[in-house]
Design a protein around this motif. Structure first.
Motif, PDB file in Angstrom:
ATOM      1  N   GLU A 294     104.293  36.757 -23.727  1.00 31.07           N
ATOM      2  CA  GLU A 294     103.653  37.672 -24.255  1.00 31.07           C
ATOM      3  C   GLU A 294     102.519  38.128 -24.004  1.00 31.07           C
ATOM      4  O   GLU A 294     102.055  39.367 -23.975  1.00 31.07           O
ATOM      5  CB  GLU A 294     103.946  37.877 -26.214  1.00 31.07           C
ATOM      6  CG  GLU A 294     103.667  38.995 -26.763  1.00 31.07           C
ATOM      7  CD  GLU A 294     104.579  40.156 -26.501  1.00 31.07           C
ATOM      8  OE1 GLU A 294     104.015  41.198 -26.520  1.00 31.07           O
ATOM      9  OE2 GLU A 294     105.539  39.762 -25.791  1.00 31.07           O
ATOM     10  N   LEU A 298     101.819  42.111 -22.523  1.00 28.37           N
ATOM     11  CA  LEU A 298     100.725  42.839 -23.213  1.00 28.37           C
ATOM     12  C   LEU A 298      99.613  42.956 -22.296  1.00 28.37           C
ATOM     13  O   LEU A 298      99.102  44.220 -22.234  1.00 28.37           O
ATOM     14  CB  LEU A 298     100.326  42.430 -24.456  1.00 28.37           C
ATOM     15  CG  LEU A 298      99.518  43.293 -25.304  1.00 28.37           C
ATOM     16  CD1 LEU A 298     100.564  44.826 -25.611  1.00 28.37           C
ATOM     17  CD2 LEU A 298      98.987  42.705 -26.682  1.00 28.37           C
ATOM     18  N   CYS A 327     105.947  50.585 -23.168  1.00 26.62           N
ATOM     19  CA  CYS A 327     105.561  49.325 -23.871  1.00 26.62           C
ATOM     20  C   CYS A 327     106.570  48.611 -24.500  1.00 26.62           C
ATOM     21  O   CYS A 327     106.139  47.850 -25.160  1.00 26.62           O
ATOM     22  CB  CYS A 327     104.361  49.890 -24.831  1.00 26.62           C
ATOM     23  SG  CYS A 327     103.040  50.838 -24.277  1.00 26.62           S
ATOM     24  N   ASP A 328     107.609  49.220 -24.302  1.00 25.93           N
ATOM     25  CA  ASP A 328     108.857  48.825 -25.427  1.00 25.93           C
ATOM     26  C   ASP A 328     108.588  48.810 -26.772  1.00 25.93           C
ATOM     27  O   ASP A 328     108.795  48.121 -27.789  1.00 25.93           O
ATOM     28  CB  ASP A 328     109.137  47.153 -25.089  1.00 25.93           C
ATOM     29  CG  ASP A 328     110.574  46.679 -25.511  1.00 25.93           C
ATOM     30  OD1 ASP A 328     111.602  47.618 -25.713  1.00 25.93           O
ATOM     31  OD2 ASP A 328     110.987  45.612 -25.488  1.00 25.93           O
ATOM     32  N   GLY A 329     107.893  49.918 -27.084  1.00 28.96           N
ATOM     33  CA  GLY A 329     107.290  50.252 -28.434  1.00 28.96           C
ATOM     34  C   GLY A 329     108.440  50.435 -29.567  1.00 28.96           C
ATOM     35  O   GLY A 329     107.971  50.610 -30.841  1.00 28.96           O
ATOM     36  N   ARG A 331     111.202  48.608 -29.824  1.00 26.09           N
ATOM     37  CA  ARG A 331     111.760  47.499 -30.192  1.00 26.09           C
ATOM     38  C   ARG A 331     110.775  46.638 -30.557  1.00 26.09           C
ATOM     39  O   ARG A 331     111.024  45.590 -31.522  1.00 26.09           O
ATOM     40  CB  ARG A 331     112.446  46.825 -29.229  1.00 26.09           C
ATOM     41  CG  ARG A 331     113.737  47.522 -28.706  1.00 26.09           C
ATOM     42  CD  ARG A 331     114.660  46.731 -27.664  1.00 26.09           C
ATOM     43  NE  ARG A 331     113.893  46.008 -26.656  1.00 26.09           N
ATOM     44  CZ  ARG A 331     114.111  44.705 -26.353  1.00 26.09           C
ATOM     45  NH1 ARG A 331     114.370  43.730 -27.265  1.00 26.09           N
ATOM     46  NH2 ARG A 331     113.053  44.268 -25.523  1.00 26.09           N
ATOM     47  N   LYS A 332     109.478  46.747 -29.971  1.00 28.22           N
ATOM     48  CA  LYS A 332     108.328  45.881 -30.303  1.00 28.22           C
ATOM     49  C   LYS A 332     107.344  46.537 -30.672  1.00 28.22           C
ATOM     50  O   LYS A 332     106.262  46.697 -30.097  1.00 28.22           O
ATOM     51  CB  LYS A 332     107.887  44.776 -29.306  1.00 28.22           C
ATOM     52  CG  LYS A 332     109.121  44.145 -28.798  1.00 28.22           C
ATOM     53  CD  LYS A 332     108.652  43.041 -27.642  1.00 28.22           C
ATOM     54  CE  LYS A 332     109.656  42.104 -27.184  1.00 28.22           C
ATOM     55  NZ  LYS A 332     109.623  41.429 -25.952  1.00 28.22           N
ATOM     56  N   PRO A 333     107.081  47.115 -31.808  1.00 30.73           N
ATOM     57  CA  PRO A 333     106.057  47.960 -32.229  1.00 30.73           C
ATOM     58  C   PRO A 333     104.800  47.962 -32.361  1.00 30.73           C
ATOM     59  O   PRO A 333     103.736  48.309 -32.194  1.00 30.73           O
ATOM     60  CB  PRO A 333     106.716  48.599 -33.625  1.00 30.73           C
ATOM     61  CG  PRO A 333     107.537  47.664 -34.100  1.00 30.73           C
ATOM     62  CD  PRO A 333     108.294  47.068 -32.982  1.00 30.73           C
ATOM     63  N   GLU A 334     104.643  46.422 -32.519  1.00 35.48           N
ATOM     64  CA  GLU A 334     103.251  45.761 -32.756  1.00 35.48           C
ATOM     65  C   GLU A 334     102.530  45.921 -31.440  1.00 35.48           C
ATOM     66  O   GLU A 334     101.135  46.022 -31.324  1.00 35.48           O
ATOM     67  CB  GLU A 334     103.343  44.312 -33.254  1.00 35.48           C
ATOM     68  CG  GLU A 334     104.040  43.338 -32.066  1.00 35.48           C
ATOM     69  CD  GLU A 334     105.482  43.443 -32.053  1.00 35.48           C
ATOM     70  OE1 GLU A 334     105.936  42.750 -31.274  1.00 35.48           O
ATOM     71  OE2 GLU A 334     106.338  44.234 -32.743  1.00 35.48           O
ATOM     72  N   ARG A 335     103.214  46.174 -30.272  1.00 33.17           N
ATOM     73  CA  ARG A 335     102.597  46.315 -28.834  1.00 33.17           C
ATOM     74  C   ARG A 335     101.759  47.527 -28.940  1.00 33.17           C
ATOM     75  O   ARG A 335     100.685  47.518 -28.393  1.00 33.17           O
ATOM     76  CB  ARG A 335     103.504  46.303 -27.762  1.00 33.17           C
ATOM     77  CG  ARG A 335     104.236  45.031 -27.468  1.00 33.17           C
ATOM     78  CD  ARG A 335     104.876  45.139 -26.442  1.00 33.17           C
ATOM     79  NE  ARG A 335     105.495  43.624 -25.833  1.00 33.17           N
ATOM     80  CZ  ARG A 335     106.369  43.523 -24.807  1.00 33.17           C
ATOM     81  NH1 ARG A 335     106.664  44.736 -24.092  1.00 33.17           N
ATOM     82  NH2 ARG A 335     106.797  42.278 -24.527  1.00 33.17           N
ATOM     83  N   ARG A 338      98.411  46.993 -31.006  1.00 33.95           N
ATOM     84  CA  ARG A 338      97.520  46.272 -30.034  1.00 33.95           C
ATOM     85  C   ARG A 338      96.915  46.811 -28.926  1.00 33.95           C
ATOM     86  O   ARG A 338      95.635  46.860 -28.470  1.00 33.95           O
ATOM     87  CB  ARG A 338      98.271  44.973 -29.480  1.00 33.95           C
ATOM     88  CG  ARG A 338      98.529  43.887 -30.587  1.00 33.95           C
ATOM     89  CD  ARG A 338      99.661  42.899 -30.449  1.00 33.95           C
ATOM     90  NE  ARG A 338      99.756  42.048 -31.526  1.00 33.95           N
ATOM     91  CZ  ARG A 338     100.576  41.146 -31.866  1.00 33.95           C
ATOM     92  NH1 ARG A 338     101.600  41.134 -30.810  1.00 33.95           N
ATOM     93  NH2 ARG A 338     100.752  40.434 -32.509  1.00 33.95           N
TER      94      ARG A 338
END
Length: 406
Positions: A294, A298, A327-329, A331-335, A338
């Motif tokens: 990760e 990122l 960003c695959d945002g 499925r992985k919104p925290e990316r 960040r």
């Protein structure tokens, strides 16, 4: 048998800082005696035991002898006749070679208390040069304590330089390098980690992709500090303020501009497409240090997209959507959140711009939230196949992004 509190707990108490884990040294005991008192052995390379009630670590006093290269190249001797002073002598810095007995009295054979008061990081003995991890620890401690006014003793820096020149740092295990780097990036002044390694010559051996940024000029109207290496230092310290203790954010900040070291001299001080050229050295760094997946993923996103976030106001709604998707945002919104933090550190990590506004981060989060709010179950998908469903969802999310901007 006598027990002493040693190491960081003693040091931090003398500095008036919150205490972390407590470590103890036991003098005059054998493993059998420790086990007879209920201590549980856990040491693999030397005798360490867990207290039966507190589960704190108690290590038998020991000496170490160099028997090979790197931090694993030691033989350990632990017998009841080894003294506290001999145990403290094997430690790295004088400020870590202070013990305290049950009565609260300090045992300080190597002047650690005086060095604490003088804010000096000094090696205990010439045996310092036998363990290259100590260079990384010195740099990490500077990242922690430079705000308190600490500096490295001249003789210690001389010893560190000789270790680099003799190739001792080349025997560092990649996982240990990343471990120390990650810990340094969680400190208040991670820039001091880079400066210390560069001062002794270790940065070029450990992080050559970062070392290559020093001396590379940037356009003064955007970067008053001009030097790219200095820019990265400034960015790291801003990141430490924006996301204290977040090694993932800091690693992305550390590596976001690696492409600038590859800019042809004829193009300087401009850096066209550095966000693309930076991906290759970033991959090399991540593979060499065995960086967690990760962190690497990122960091690549931040390297590739940071200029797009800077010019977010110019991007069409569809372009913003596709940026989030890259960003695959969804499925992985925290990316995405960040990424915005890293970009703000990039903008504010410039001379005279530490307090600059960066509305792009808040805007990116708002646009992302609007797009996330659109769910397939909220759409009329009757009669549509897979690709058609994806396209309709994309159009709906683009419309949501556009609506926030209108």
């Amino acid at each position: 048998m006598k027990v002493y509190l040693v190491g960081g707990a003693v040091r931090d108490a003398l500095l008036g800082r919150p205490a972390g884990d407590r470590d103890f040294v036991v003098v005059g005991a054998t493993p059998a005696q420790m086990e007879a008192q209920g201590f549980r052995p856990v040491g693999r390379d030397f005798p360490v035991f867990l207290h039966p009630q507190t589960h704190e670590e108690y290590a038998l006093a020991r000496c170490e002898r160099k028997a090979g290269h790197g931090y694993r190249g030691f033989t350990v001797l632990s017998t009841p006749d080894i003294t506290l002073e001999e145990d403290l002598l094997r430690r790295d810095f004088t400020i870590n070679a202070i013990a305290r007995d049950d009565d609260g009295q300090h045992v300080d054979p190597y002047g650690g208390i005086a060095d604490l008061e003088a804010r000096v990081l000094r090696h205990v003995s010439p045996a310092f040069c036998e363990d290259p991890v100590r260079i990384l620890r010195a740099a990490r401690f500077m990242a922690r304590w430079q705000p308190l006014g600490f500096s490295i003793a001249d003789e210690t820096m001389t010893l560190m330089r000789s270790m680099v020149a003799e190739g001792e740092v080349d025997h560092l295990v990649p996982e240990r390098v990343f471990q120390e780097l990650s810990r340094a990036l969680q400190e208040p002044a991670p820039s001091a980690f880079l400066r210390t390694l560069r001062q002794c010559g270790a940065l070029a051996r450990i992080l050559p992709e970062v070392d290559a940024l020093y001396g590379v000029p940037q356009r003064a109207e955007y970067h008053p500090e001009i030097d790219t290496g200095l820019h990265v230092e400034l960015c790291l310290d801003i990141a430490a303020q924006l996301a204290p203790g977040d090694a993932l954010i800091a690693f992305c900040v550390l590596t976001h501009d690696l492409g600038k070291a590859l800019t042809p001299a004829r193009e300087l001080p401009a850096h066209l497409r550095h966000e693309a050229t930076g991906l290759e050295p970033l991959n090399t760094l991540c593979e060499r240090l065995k960086v967690p997946a990760e962190h690497a993923a990122l960091a690549k996103i931040c390297c590739r997209e940071h200029l797009n976030v800077h010019r977010l106001a110019e991007l069409k709604a569809s372009t913003v959507h596709d940026l989030i998707a890259r960003c695959d945002g969804f499925r992985k919104p925290e990316r995405v959140a960040r990424l915005g933090l890293v970009c703000e550190a990039d903008k504010r990590g410039r001379r005279g711009m530490a307090a600059a506004d960066y509305p792009q981060r808040e805007t990116l989060n708002a646009l992302h939230a609007a797009a996330l709010a659109v769910r397939p179950r909220d759409l009329d998908l009757a009669g549509l196949d897979g690709p058609q469903v994806g396209e309709k969802l994309r159009r709906a999310r683009i419309a949501a992004i556009a609506a926030v901007r209108s």
